[in-house]
Design an enzyme around this catalytic site. Structure first.
Site: not given
Ligand code: XIL
Length: 439
Positions: A187, A302
């Site tokens: 990101e 994701e």
């Molecule tokens: C999220 C997790 O799912 C949560 O449990 C945590 O509180 C915050 O992070 N993008 C990403 C992930 O790259 O690491 C994130 O994961 C969701 C958005």
């Protein structure tokens, strides 16, 4: 039959029973045997394990499929020992051939202090994955979020380069040769921060400058030459002006890194999608083809589908969510450089969309979201079957009728200017920002 395969058989049989609810349903119906009219008896739910699992269908077409995992929830001893009745462990073992730690390999989990590391949860995931022949994605080495509490008071312009490279050397070094792909930088682009290069005003940028990306990739390449080094980002899936512009900046970033010989080998498209509103289309396909020309793999890293703005009951959610999976995977899987699909969790029971209480996660009716292939009770959702069918047709050019898809042969796409050979040229789509100055 070897001991392992017998165990595997027993585990899969148990998974079938628990994951589908078949065992419970069978027991209940046999108790009430006399009341059931066989002519109207409900058929058992379809099999979703073994040859009917997501991983079997994905493997058949050369794709990897998997999910984010919370290692704390895994019954490791049971799973690799006599067998486990834990549904979470069974589901991860049965459905995934690639896993990623949802949080356990982020700085906040690995770094209790500036001088120490806690690998317990990450090691647990690697052990589990090793026992079930699963690949592991590393997530992540450099991100602006989930930095440990001590970070802000400790990191300075004087020590940040060393802090970052040492972390990568130790973490990527520990798992070297065992990682499918590392999200080296997560990101890094955020247009709202207003920089011409699109980079996010992250602590790493502020402490080190834009070269932190090169530094991170170089350190990762040195620590684990076998892992595919990945740039991972969100909000680059849609053809809205905002996401088109961000996707353009991500592409420019990749081109800049590429032109400098930085070892970026893959792009992670997070794919946190919405059930409502605009859906991904031709811009994403063009992007995937652009990065293919640079030799980069693409992973859906994701995926989940957010229904916080969708009215309707659980069934309405399921229909809408499955449709997004069907369209999205139908759009991206025909691209040969798309190599893996991971959902952000395997069961709705542990989805971040159900655990994080934010305006962008909470449904107006207060009901839980249903974003993943298995629901709260570990029953397969329609999204599960949409994924499985998408894998079956993955390498065919089957396109949802309402998606305009460019020709299979890379070439000009109506409404999208042809990419030029100039590595710093803007991704020439409406809404793209100006070309940033050459570094
Ligand atoms: C999220 C997790 O799912 C949560 O449990 C945590 O509180 C915050 O992070 N993008 C990403 C992930 O790259 O690491 C994130 O994961 C969701 C958005």
């Amino acid at each position: 039959m070897s001991i392992l395969s017998r165990r595997e058989f027993a585990r899969q049989a148990a998974t079938f029973s628990l994951a589908t609810g078949f065992g419970g349903g069978f027991a209940a119906s046999s108790k009430k045997k006399k009341l059931v009219n066989p002519a109207v008896a409900v058929p058992p739910p379809p099999s979703i394990t073994g040859a009917d699992s997501l991983k079997a269908h994905a493997e058949a077409v050369g794709l990897r499929v998997g999910c984010a995992v919370v290692p704390e929830l895994l019954d490791l001893d049971g799973a690799i020992g006599a067998g486990t009745s834990d549904r979470y462990s069974q589901a991860v073992a049965a459905q995934a051939d690639i896993v990623v730690a949802e949080n356990a390999m982020k700085w906040s989990s690995l770094r209790p202090s500036a001088t120490t590391y806690d690998f317990s949860r990450a090691d647990k995931l690697f052990t589990f994955a090793g026992a079930f022949g699963q690949a592991v994605r590393g997530h992540n080495l450099c991100w602006h979020e989930q930095l440990p509490g001590w970070f802000a008071g400790f990191a300075t312009k004087g020590n940040a380069r060393e802090l970052l490279t040492e972390h990568i050397r130790v973490v990527a070094g520990r798992y070297a040769g065992r990682v499918h792909s590392w999200d080296v930088v997560n990101e890094a682009v955020n247009l709202a921060d207003g920089r011409p290069d699109g980079l996010r005003q992250s602590p790493w940028l502020e402490l080190i400058g834009p070269e932190y990306l090169e530094l991170a990739f170089a350190a990762a390449a040195q620590a684990d030459p076998q892992a595919k080094l990945t740039y991972n980002d969100y909000g680059i899936e849609l053809d809205t002006a905002e996401q088109t512009a961000k996707r353009g900046q991500v592409l420019m970033l990749l081109r800049r890194l590429h032109a400098r010989g930085v070892a970026v080998q893959a792009v992670g498209i997070q794919s946190h999608l919405q059930a409502t509103g605009p859906q991904p289309g031709v811009g994403l396909v063009n992007f995937i083809r652009e990065v293919a020309r640079m030799g980069l793999d693409v992973y859906v890293t994701e995926m989940d589908v957010n229904t916080h703005e969708l009215d309707g009951d659980a069934q309405a959610q399921d229909i809408a969510v499955a449709e997004v999976y069907r369209r999205y995977l139908g759009l991206v899987l025909p691209e040969p450089n798309v190599k893996a699909v991971l959902t952000w969790g395997i069961t709705d029971a542990h989805s971040w969309l159900n655990t994080i209480q934010k305006p962008w996660t909470m449904r107006a009716d207060g009901t839980r979201q249903r974003p993943l292939p298995l629901d709260d009770a570990y029953e397969a959702t329609p999204a599960f079957f949409a994924m499985r069918s998408a894998f079956d047709g993955a390498r065919q050019q089957v396109v949802p009728a309402d998606i305009t898809r460019p020709n299979a042969v890379p070439g000009p796409v109506p409404g999208v200017a042809a990419p030029s050979g100039e590595p710093f040229a803007p991704f020439a789509v409406p809404g793209s920002p100006e070309v940033p100055p050459k570094p």
